[in-house]
Design a protein around this motif. Structure first.
Motif, PDB file in Angstrom:
ATOM      1  N   ARG A 232       7.891  16.631-101.173  1.00 36.03           N
ATOM      2  CA  ARG A 232       8.257  18.025-101.478  1.00 36.03           C
ATOM      3  C   ARG A 232       8.782  18.142-102.910  1.00 36.03           C
ATOM      4  NH1 ARG A 232      12.143  20.717 -97.109  1.00 36.03           N
ATOM      5  NH2 ARG A 232      10.442  20.072 -95.754  1.00 36.03           N
ATOM      6  N   SER A 233       8.321  19.184-103.623  1.00 35.32           N
ATOM      7  CA  SER A 233       8.835  19.434-104.988  1.00 35.32           C
ATOM      8  C   SER A 233       9.938  20.481-104.925  1.00 35.32           C
ATOM      9  CB  SER A 233       7.721  19.951-105.897  1.00 35.32           C
ATOM     10  OG  SER A 233       6.760  18.949-106.069  1.00 35.32           O
ATOM     11  N   TYR A 234      11.001  20.262-105.696  1.00 31.75           N
ATOM     12  CA  TYR A 234      12.130  21.203-105.745  1.00 31.75           C
ATOM     13  C   TYR A 234      12.211  21.890-107.103  1.00 31.75           C
ATOM     14  CZ  TYR A 234      13.641  19.232-101.304  1.00 31.75           C
ATOM     15  OH  TYR A 234      13.699  18.851 -99.981  1.00 31.75           O
ATOM     16  N   ALA A 235      11.228  21.622-107.965  1.00 27.03           N
ATOM     17  CA  ALA A 235      11.190  22.255-109.295  1.00 27.03           C
ATOM     18  C   ALA A 235       9.750  22.143-109.781  1.00 27.03           C
ATOM     19  CB  ALA A 235      12.136  21.545-110.252  1.00 27.03           C
ATOM     20  N   ASN A 236       9.438  22.885-110.846  1.00 30.12           N
ATOM     21  CA  ASN A 236       8.106  22.771-111.446  1.00 30.12           C
ATOM     22  C   ASN A 236       8.293  22.451-112.927  1.00 30.12           C
ATOM     23  OD1 ASN A 236       5.495  22.936-112.304  1.00 30.12           O
ATOM     24  ND2 ASN A 236       5.073  24.946-111.426  1.00 30.12           N
ATOM     25  N   LEU A 237       8.777  21.237-113.178  1.00 27.11           N
ATOM     26  CA  LEU A 237       9.117  20.865-114.562  1.00 27.11           C
ATOM     27  C   LEU A 237       7.894  20.766-115.453  1.00 27.11           C
ATOM     28  CD1 LEU A 237      12.047  18.360-114.849  1.00 27.11           C
ATOM     29  CD2 LEU A 237      12.023  20.841-114.746  1.00 27.11           C
ATOM     30  N   ARG A 238       6.738  20.470-114.876  1.00 27.77           N
ATOM     31  CA  ARG A 238       5.511  20.394-115.688  1.00 27.77           C
ATOM     32  C   ARG A 238       5.287  21.762-116.358  1.00 27.77           C
ATOM     33  NH1 ARG A 238      -0.039  17.789-115.609  1.00 27.77           N
ATOM     34  NH2 ARG A 238       1.032  15.901-115.103  1.00 27.77           N
ATOM     35  N   GLN A 239       5.482  22.833-115.569  1.00 25.50           N
ATOM     36  CA  GLN A 239       5.313  24.178-116.130  1.00 25.50           C
ATOM     37  C   GLN A 239       6.444  24.491-117.111  1.00 25.50           C
ATOM     38  OE1 GLN A 239       2.490  26.010-115.501  1.00 25.50           O
ATOM     39  NE2 GLN A 239       3.315  27.090-117.275  1.00 25.50           N
ATOM     40  N   THR A 240       7.674  24.123-116.756  1.00 32.47           N
ATOM     41  CA  THR A 240       8.823  24.396-117.631  1.00 32.47           C
ATOM     42  C   THR A 240       8.632  23.711-118.985  1.00 32.47           C
ATOM     43  OG1 THR A 240      10.212  24.503-115.678  1.00 32.47           O
ATOM     44  CG2 THR A 240      11.362  24.234-117.773  1.00 32.47           C
ATOM     45  N   VAL A 241       8.182  22.452-118.949  1.00 33.42           N
ATOM     46  CA  VAL A 241       7.972  21.706-120.193  1.00 33.42           C
ATOM     47  C   VAL A 241       6.835  22.349-120.995  1.00 33.42           C
ATOM     48  CG1 VAL A 241       7.219  19.483-121.137  1.00 33.42           C
ATOM     49  CG2 VAL A 241       8.878  19.542-119.265  1.00 33.42           C
ATOM     50  N   THR A 242       5.756  22.703-120.297  1.00 31.48           N
ATOM     51  CA  THR A 242       4.618  23.339-120.993  1.00 31.48           C
ATOM     52  C   THR A 242       5.072  24.629-121.677  1.00 31.48           C
ATOM     53  OG1 THR A 242       3.143  22.434-119.329  1.00 31.48           O
ATOM     54  CG2 THR A 242       2.261  24.220-120.658  1.00 31.48           C
ATOM     55  N   ASP A 243       5.843  25.450-120.956  1.00 33.47           N
ATOM     56  CA  ASP A 243       6.320  26.720-121.530  1.00 33.47           C
ATOM     57  C   ASP A 243       7.190  26.460-122.761  1.00 33.47           C
ATOM     58  OD1 ASP A 243       5.013  27.983-119.494  1.00 33.47           O
ATOM     59  OD2 ASP A 243       6.825  28.446-118.328  1.00 33.47           O
TER      60      ASP A 243
END
Ligand code: KIV
Length: 257
Positions: A232-243
Motif C-alpha cells: 500500500r502507498s501512503y504518498a505519491n512522492l514520484r508525482q511530488t518530485v516531478t512537480d
C-alpha cells in the motif's frame, strides 16, 4: 531508549504491533528513525529500488555493506536489521557466520535477516544464534528464490505448501530466530503461524493478524516504478518530485530563479 530484539518479543506478548520499514541511505534512515519506526531493515530490495537491478540476486555483499553503513549513521533508536545478500550465506553455516559477523562488525546493525527455512536455513540460523548473531527469518515468498518460484507468486496456497511454510516457521523459531518475516502468503496461514509461534511475525502481503508489518519504503512513499499489488502507498512522492522539478525547471528557464 534503543529498541532491542527483546522489546519485539515483549511487544508480541503485550499485543503491541511492530512497525518495520526498509531504508537504503542515511537521510531516509534518519527520517524513519525520527518518525518512530520500530525496526529499520536494510532489505536487499535496495538492489531494485536504489541500484536499479531487476531482481535482488545481483546484489553483492560489498554493495550491501556500503548501504548498511550509511543507514546505520542515521539510526539511533530503531532496531537495525540487515539482509544477507543472495549466495552470501547459503553455501554453509560457516559462510553465513563470517558474512553475518562482517555485517555486525562493519555496519553496526544489531541483527541479520536471511531467507528460507527447514532444514538448511534452520541449521544456519542455529549456528549463528549460538554464536551471538541475532537472526530474523523470512519465509513464504522469498524473493531470492524468484526463479525457483517462477515469478513473485503467492506461496502457501495449497494445503501441502501451507504445511511446509508452517513447519519452516516452527523450525526457525526452534533454531533461535528472534522474529520471522511472512511474505505474500494467505492471511489465514499467517494468522495460524502467528498464533503458533512465541516469536513475532512481521507480515508483508500476509494480512493484518501478524504481530507487525513491513513495507519497502519506496512503495509506501509511491516512489517505485513497480510494486506488488499487496504493497500500500501512503504518498505519491514520484508525482511530488516531478512537480517540484518541473516548477524549478520552469523558473530557471524563465529567469525567475
Ligand atoms: O528486502 C526487503 O525489502 C525485504 C522486505 C520486503 C521484508 O526483505
Amino acid at each position: 531508549m534503543a529498541i532491542t530484539i527483546h522489546h519485539l518479543k515483549q511487544w508480541k506478548q503485550d499485543g503491541r504491533p511492530i512497525v518495520a520499514l526498509t531504508a537504503w541511505d542515511y537521510l531516509l534512515a534518519k527520517t524513519l528513525d525520527q518518525a518512530g519506526v520500530d525496526v529499520i531493515l536494510v532489505g536487499d530490495s535496495l538492489a531494485m529500488v536504489a541500484l536499479g537491478y531487476e531482481t535482488t540476486l545481483p546484489l553483492t555483499l560489498e554493495e550491501m555493506l556500503h548501504h548498511a553503513k550509511a543507514v546505520a549513521r542515521g539510526v539511533s533508536k530503531a532496531l537495525l536489521v540487515c539482509d544477507l545478500p543472495f549466495l552470501s550465506y547459503q553455501e554453509s553455516p560457516q559462510q553465513a557466520l563470517s558474512v553475518g559477523g562482517r555485517v555486525l562488525k562493519e555496519t553496526g546493525a544489531q541483527a541479520v535477516k536471511l531467507e528460507g527455512g527447514y532444514p538448511a536455513m534452520a541449521e544456519t540460523v542455529h549456528f549463528l544464534t549460538q554464536r551471538g548473531i541475532p537472526v530474523m527469518g523470512h519465509v513464504g515468498l522469498t524473493p531470492q528464490s524468484v526463479h525457483q518460484f517462477g515469478g513473485y507468486r503467492k506461496q502457501g496456497k495449497d494445503e501441502r505448501d501451507a504445511e511446509r511454510i508452517l513447519e519452516e516457521a516452527i523450525a526457525l523459531e526452534a533454531a533461535g530466530a528472534f522474529a520471522i518475516v511472512l511474505e505474500h502468503i494467505p492471511d489465514a496461514l499467517a494468522a495460524t503461524i502467528t498464533h503458533k509461534l512465541g516469536i513475532p511475525t512481521i507480515g508483508i502481503g500476509a494480512g493484518s493478524d501478524c504481530d507487525g508489518q513491513v513495507l519497502v519504503t519506496a512503495d509506501l512513499l509511491g516512489l517505485s516504478d513497480w510494486q506488488p499489488k499487496f504493497a500500500r502507498s501512503y504518498a505519491n512522492l514520484r508525482q511530488t518530485v516531478t512537480d517540484a522539478v518541473q516548477a524549478f525547471s520552469n523558473e530557471v528557464r524563465t529567469r525567475k530563479y
